[in-house]
Write an enzyme that holds these catalytic residues in place. Sequence first.
Site, PDB file in Angstrom:
ATOM      1  N   GLU A 166       4.479  10.771  15.043  1.00  0.00           N
ATOM      2  CA  GLU A 166       4.540   9.341  14.740  1.00  0.00           C
ATOM      3  C   GLU A 166       5.933   8.900  14.285  1.00  0.00           C
ATOM      4  O   GLU A 166       6.701   9.709  13.776  1.00  0.00           O
ATOM      5  CB  GLU A 166       3.535   9.103  13.613  1.00  0.00           C
ATOM      6  CG  GLU A 166       3.275   7.693  13.262  1.00  0.00           C
ATOM      7  CD  GLU A 166       3.157   7.516  11.761  1.00  0.00           C
ATOM      8  OE1 GLU A 166       2.489   8.305  11.097  1.00  0.00           O
ATOM      9  OE2 GLU A 166       3.757   6.557  11.262  1.00  0.00           O
ATOM     10  N   LYS A 177      -3.655   7.982   2.935  1.00  0.00           N
ATOM     11  CA  LYS A 177      -2.684   7.824   1.869  1.00  0.00           C
ATOM     12  C   LYS A 177      -3.368   7.485   0.549  1.00  0.00           C
ATOM     13  O   LYS A 177      -4.269   6.669   0.496  1.00  0.00           O
ATOM     14  CB  LYS A 177      -1.658   6.769   2.245  1.00  0.00           C
ATOM     15  CG  LYS A 177      -0.586   7.382   3.141  1.00  0.00           C
ATOM     16  CD  LYS A 177       0.352   6.371   3.650  1.00  0.00           C
ATOM     17  CE  LYS A 177      -0.392   5.328   4.398  1.00  0.00           C
ATOM     18  NZ  LYS A 177      -0.202   5.211   5.773  1.00  0.00           N
TER      19      LYS A 177
HETATM   20  N1  PSU Z   1       1.762   8.203   6.685  1.00  0.00           N
HETATM   21  C1  PSU Z   1       2.880   8.485   5.988  1.00  0.00           C
HETATM   22  N2  PSU Z   1       3.822   7.510   5.900  1.00  0.00           N
HETATM   23  C2  PSU Z   1       3.674   6.307   6.543  1.00  0.00           C
HETATM   24  C3  PSU Z   1       2.505   6.029   7.297  1.00  0.00           C
HETATM   25  C4  PSU Z   1       1.582   7.029   7.320  1.00  0.00           C
HETATM   26  O1  PSU Z   1       3.029   9.588   5.450  1.00  0.00           O
HETATM   27  O2  PSU Z   1       4.592   5.489   6.473  1.00  0.00           O
HETATM   28  C5  PSU Z   1       2.323   4.729   8.067  1.00  0.00           C
HETATM   29  C6  PSU Z   1       1.582   5.092   9.344  1.00  0.00           C
HETATM   30  O3  PSU Z   1       2.371   4.637  10.413  1.00  0.00           O
HETATM   31  C7  PSU Z   1       0.276   4.362   9.284  1.00  0.00           C
HETATM   32  C8  PSU Z   1       0.699   3.122   8.546  1.00  0.00           C
HETATM   33  O4  PSU Z   1      -0.250   4.100  10.547  1.00  0.00           O
HETATM   34  O5  PSU Z   1       1.536   3.676   7.524  1.00  0.00           O
HETATM   35  C9  PSU Z   1      -0.484   2.335   8.062  1.00  0.00           C
HETATM   36  O6  PSU Z   1      -0.076   1.035   7.762  1.00  0.00           O
HETATM   37  P1  PSU Z   1      -1.166  -0.118   7.488  1.00  0.00           P
HETATM   38  O7  PSU Z   1      -1.780   0.237   6.171  1.00  0.00           O
HETATM   39  O8  PSU Z   1      -0.328  -1.386   7.418  1.00  0.00           O
HETATM   40  O9  PSU Z   1      -2.119  -0.128   8.618  1.00  0.00           O
END
Ligand code: PSU
Length: 299
Positions: A23, A157
């Site tokens: 990613e 997370k």
């Molecule tokens: N995992 C990490 N760091 C990140 C993310 C995930 O260790 O920055 C990112 C991923 O790209 C995930 C996004 O898809 O955060 C989710 O964002 P949101 O809560 O806006 O959907």
Amino acid sequence: MKIQFSAEVESSLIVGKPVLALESTIISHGMPYPDNIEFSLKAESICKQQGVVPATIAIINGKCCVGLEKTQIESITKDVSIKKVSRRELGIAIAKKWTGGTTVSATMHIAHQSGLSVFTTGGIGGVHRGAKKTFDMSQDLIALSQIPMVVVSSGAKAILDLPKTLEALETLGVPVLGFETDEFPAFYSRNSGLCGLLRIESPGEAAHVFRKNIDVGLSASTLIVNPVPEKDEIPNNEIEKIIDSAINGARERKIKGKDLTPFLLKEVVRNTHGRSLETNKALAINNVNLGIKISKELS
Ligand code: PSU
Ligand code: MN
């Protein structure tokens, strides 16, 4: 769908050599420079050392790129105005010729369209704390329910509401398998208190269950949750206070929508004096190592 493959990824796909999808929002928005580029290059070199071709996925000048050259990686790590592209924004990003990091949902979409079956990240998005009021739930959950791949993450997370995230995964029909654990990991820490997952003991078992999920016609991903190594974890009771204050900070500054996750991660890095960044890098590398083994099992 038009995809720009790196030469290495393209030739590997033709001969059936294992390719691992990685990613890029984690690089563009999840970590500061230069940690992000160090992390990204390290993840790629670990893959190569172990005979797997890394395919970091991002949008560069409106093109869906699968496998990045070093200069392309640099371009998404240094530019602070870079976009965060989720799955729903893929068409917009191409039409508007954006350059952006792809989130879990967008990366999965492109990876699947490219014929890749294993993808690793740090932590998936999920149901945000306070979702009862804000309705903020990541598109990652929907993508996981619709795209059949193996996804390796250290749970969701910790800034999220983990019990609700796990419930949502169940409702959406996403099978969750714990790697050498029956407990849903909490990203920065190994424990969340959410137990009862199916425990698997080997990459071969992950590959086996994934094949059976495909055989029975499931459209969902097989989510493998892999706890952060013990030496790198920040125990739950230490990180919780810091997450709470980051969430309060976001509320005071009215930060919401797609800006929320990057803001919270940055606040946690600041208030742990960089320790959470080390943990984030360690868990993501640990996931790459597991993804490598699973992609070899499947190739
Ligand atoms: N995992 C990490 N760091 C990140 C993310 C995930 O260790 O920055 C990112 C991923 O790209 C995930 C996004 O898809 O955060 C989710 O964002 P949101 O809560 O806006 O959907
Ligand atoms: Mn959101």
